[in-house]
Design a protein around this motif. Structure first.
Motif, short mmCIF file in Angstrom:
data_model
loop_
_atom_site.label_atom_id
_atom_site.label_comp_id
_atom_site.label_asym_id
_atom_site.label_seq_id
_atom_site.Cartn_x
_atom_site.Cartn_y
_atom_site.Cartn_z
N SER A 9 -36.08 1.78 8.59
CA SER A 9 -36.56 0.52 8.56
C SER A 9 -37.81 0.09 8.65
O SER A 9 -39.15 1.26 8.34
CB SER A 9 -36.68 0.72 10.21
OG SER A 9 -37.39 -0.76 10.69
N GLY A 11 -40.47 -1.30 10.48
CA GLY A 11 -40.70 -1.53 11.94
C GLY A 11 -40.94 -2.72 12.25
O GLY A 11 -41.78 -3.48 13.14
N GLN A 45 -46.85 0.12 10.96
CA GLN A 45 -45.48 -0.18 12.02
C GLN A 45 -44.51 1.19 10.85
O GLN A 45 -43.05 0.75 12.02
CB GLN A 45 -45.38 -1.32 11.80
CG GLN A 45 -46.37 -2.13 12.85
CD GLN A 45 -45.82 -3.95 13.17
OE1 GLN A 45 -47.11 -4.15 12.22
NE2 GLN A 45 -44.36 -4.27 13.58
N LEU A 48 -44.11 4.93 12.56
CA LEU A 48 -44.03 4.48 14.57
C LEU A 48 -42.72 4.57 13.95
O LEU A 48 -42.06 4.95 14.49
CB LEU A 48 -45.13 3.80 14.61
CG LEU A 48 -46.63 4.01 14.72
CD1 LEU A 48 -47.51 2.69 15.64
CD2 LEU A 48 -46.46 4.76 15.62
N ALA A 49 -42.23 3.99 13.75
CA ALA A 49 -40.37 3.16 13.51
C ALA A 49 -39.58 4.84 12.80
O ALA A 49 -39.03 4.98 13.64
CB ALA A 49 -40.31 2.39 11.92
N ALA A 51 -41.38 7.31 12.87
CA ALA A 51 -41.67 8.51 14.85
C ALA A 51 -40.49 8.05 15.84
O ALA A 51 -39.99 9.40 15.83
CB ALA A 51 -42.88 8.63 14.64
N GLU A 52 -39.97 6.82 15.73
CA GLU A 52 -39.26 6.92 16.87
C GLU A 52 -37.70 6.70 16.33
O GLU A 52 -37.22 7.77 17.47
CB GLU A 52 -38.76 5.27 16.75
CG GLU A 52 -39.97 4.84 17.46
CD GLU A 52 -40.47 2.98 17.44
OE1 GLU A 52 -38.57 2.45 17.63
OE2 GLU A 52 -41.23 1.92 18.29
N ALA A 53 -37.97 7.53 15.25
CA ALA A 53 -36.37 7.80 14.65
C ALA A 53 -36.92 9.25 14.11
O ALA A 53 -35.74 10.53 13.38
CB ALA A 53 -36.16 7.65 12.99
N GLY A 54 -37.44 10.00 14.39
CA GLY A 54 -37.33 11.43 14.52
C GLY A 54 -38.24 11.46 12.59
O GLY A 54 -38.50 13.15 13.17
N TRP A 78 -51.05 1.34 19.75
CA TRP A 78 -50.51 2.96 19.72
C TRP A 78 -51.23 4.20 19.35
O TRP A 78 -52.59 3.67 19.45
CB TRP A 78 -50.24 2.02 17.83
CG TRP A 78 -49.47 1.12 18.00
CD1 TRP A 78 -47.90 0.78 18.72
CD2 TRP A 78 -49.09 0.22 16.30
NE1 TRP A 78 -47.38 -0.46 18.23
CE2 TRP A 78 -48.17 -1.10 16.54
CE3 TRP A 78 -49.97 -0.16 15.33
CZ2 TRP A 78 -48.32 -2.12 15.82
CZ3 TRP A 78 -49.99 -0.72 14.48
CH2 TRP A 78 -49.20 -1.81 15.08
N ASN A 84 -46.16 12.25 13.58
CA ASN A 84 -46.97 11.26 12.21
C ASN A 84 -48.23 12.29 12.16
O ASN A 84 -48.94 12.50 13.03
CB ASN A 84 -47.37 9.64 12.75
CG ASN A 84 -45.74 8.48 11.86
OD1 ASN A 84 -45.91 9.34 11.23
ND2 ASN A 84 -46.02 7.79 13.40
#
Length: 495
Positions: A9, A11, A45, A48-49, A51-54, A78, A84
């Motif tokens: 993604s 993000g 973004q 960061l997307a 990072a949200e998914a590990g 952010w 990251n």
């Protein structure tokens, strides 16, 4: 295996839709555009997307300092933190010291080699799954020739392909905007543009130039940069949105208006209300919105030309309590600033009302204000065509108003969209018996037969009141009619 093949993604709201789900993993992509178009924000973004998914990400910057990147991220709320990392690639001290710079050997050779080496070292150290390189303009300047630059980009591509990382390279087009070297190397290319209208805020848009082995939504897509990141508004394609609904006839509370309309307005159709200023176009369209709420449905009103507080006050004096209906949640009223709004963003707002809030009646007041948000009239027609088709296919009933130039006599519209609408209602002023009066007629209706007469109407405390057809007048639509007999309908409305 399915998890590995799943797309990454971006993000960015709307961009994944354009890219049919996101970026194919393990490939190299190019995001290019002049400074200020949103490249760094999109790249942030993207990380960061992940990072949200590990997923571990690495931002390699050659053009901005780490402090600048962190401050920019903080402005959106952010933080660049694990998993990251930011790697600020600055020239080694020996290359900044004039006394130690090479004279016989080209210093650019040393700089380019050192830059590549340090990039590889950063990758080996952090082992990221997502990588951003910002920006290619610095590498292009170090390479000095197209051949060396292409070889350098290819070496980076082959190296990243072995690591399996998904890489986004940024290019600010400051060194050579005509160099398309990376276009042929990259798996996908996204171009960002910024337009500066004669009045109003800048407009930004995005276009996918290339995406190998993948369908994507072509054309230009409006985007905005706001607190929280970039938001993209995919170009509306009405053919992709169809729903089943019953095409019933919706009646108004006025028997005379229903008769004039051949029974009423059909669900899933569009109605255009034409007339000069002050004839009651807004009032007539709002009447349909209020009646939709009375049927137990939701309605949305988009106002371009009038301040919302003044509209509420004026409508209340005519028997329409819009403020109360808004508080109930059944009537959505939104004031639109055409100078600050891109057409794609407006279409997105309408879609949200229909798809998420289940709105079934949409009022756009007026197209004159909507036209102000368009670069040129041709684009207005195309945008309105797709928007009306989308609304019709969703079973939403749409009412549009257009203010014509002039008051009486020859009327001209700033934009002709009569052929797009299913029904066209014409409001006119005319002079008779020493008074300025108003006349209403239906000049087009695709879905059913309609009355071909002209009726006088009055605007009072209870809204619009229609009289009987005017049968002893001719030339009403010209504004200066001739009376060919004593018109009983005119006499009845007087009393």
């Amino acid at each position: 295996m399915e998890e590995i093949q799943k797309k990454a993604s971006t993000g960015v709201e709307g961009l994944d839709d354009i890219l049919s789900g996101g970026l194919q993993r393990g490939r190299l992509y190019l995001v290019e555009g002049s400074p200020g178009t949103g490249k760094t924000t999109i790249a942030s973004q993207f990380l960061l997307a992940g990072a949200e998914a590990g997923e571990r990400g690495l931002y390699i910057t050659l053009s901005e300092t780490e402090e600048e990147l962190r401050e920019s991220a903080a402005s959106h709320g952010w933080k660049f933190e694990e998993p990251n990392a930011i790697f600020e690639l600055v020239p080694p001290e020996s290359l900044l010291d004039e006394d130690q710079q090479q004279s016989l050997l080209y210093s650019s050779d040393l700089e380019l080699g050192e830059t590549t080496k340090r990039i590889f070292e950063a990758i080996e150290k952090h082992k990221p799954i997502r990588v951003v390189i910002d920006s290619l303009s610095e590498i292009r300047l170090l390479a000095q020739s197209s051949l060396r630059y292409r070889r350098q980009v290819l070496s980076l591509k082959h190296y990243f392909s072995r690591t399996g990382a998904t890489v986004v390279m940024l290019d600010d087009l400051t060194s050579d905007s005509h160099d398309k070297t990376v276009h042929s190397v990259a798996h996908g290319v996204i171009r960002l543009d910024e337009l500066a209208p004669d009045y109003g805020a800048e407009r930004r848009r995005l276009r996918v130039l290339k995406y190998r082995g993948q369908n994507f939504r072509g054309g230009y897509h409006d985007l905005i940069i706001k607190t929280g990141g970039v938001q993209v508004f995919p170009r509306l394609v009405s053919a992709e949105h169809r729903s089943k609904f019953k095409r019933e006839t919706l009646k108004s509370n006025s028997t005379e208006l229903n008769t004039l309309l051949g029974g009423g307005i059909e669900r899933g159709s569009s109605t255009l209300i034409l007339g000069p200023a002050g004839t009651g176009k807004s009032l007539l369209s709002l009447t349909f919105a209020v009646q939709a709420v009375e049927r137990g449905e939701k309605a949305a009103v988009f106002i371009f030309d009038e301040e919302i507080g003044l509209l509420f006050q004026r409508a209340k004096g005519l028997g329409l309590d819009l403020e109360q209906l808004q508080k109930s949640g059944n009537l959505l009223v939104e004031q639109v600033d055409a100078a600050e709004l891109a057409p794609g963003e407006f279409a997105h707002r309408v879609r949200v009302c229909v798809e998420q809030h289940k709105v079934r009646t949409v009022i756009v007041d007026s197209l004159n204000g909507y036209q102000a948000a368009m670069p040129e009239e041709k684009q207005l027609i195309l945008h309105m065509h797709e928007l009306l088709q989308f609304l019709n296919r969703q079973g939403a009933t749409t009412f549009l108003t257009v203010a014509q130039h002039g008051l009486v006599g020859d009327m001209r519209s700033p934009v002709d969209v009569t052929y797009l609408a299913d029904t066209v209602i014409l409001l006119r002023y005319f002079e008779a018996v020493g008074r300025v009066r108003r006349a209403i007629s239906v000049i087009k209706k695709r879905t059913s037969a309609h009355e071909d007469t002209i009726r006088e109407y009055r605007i009072g405390q209870k809204g619009i009141n229609l009289g009987e057809p005017l049968t002893n007048f001719q030339g009403v639509l010209r504004g200066v009619p001739e009376m060919v007999g004593i018109d009983k309908a005119l006499m009845d409305l007087e009393t």
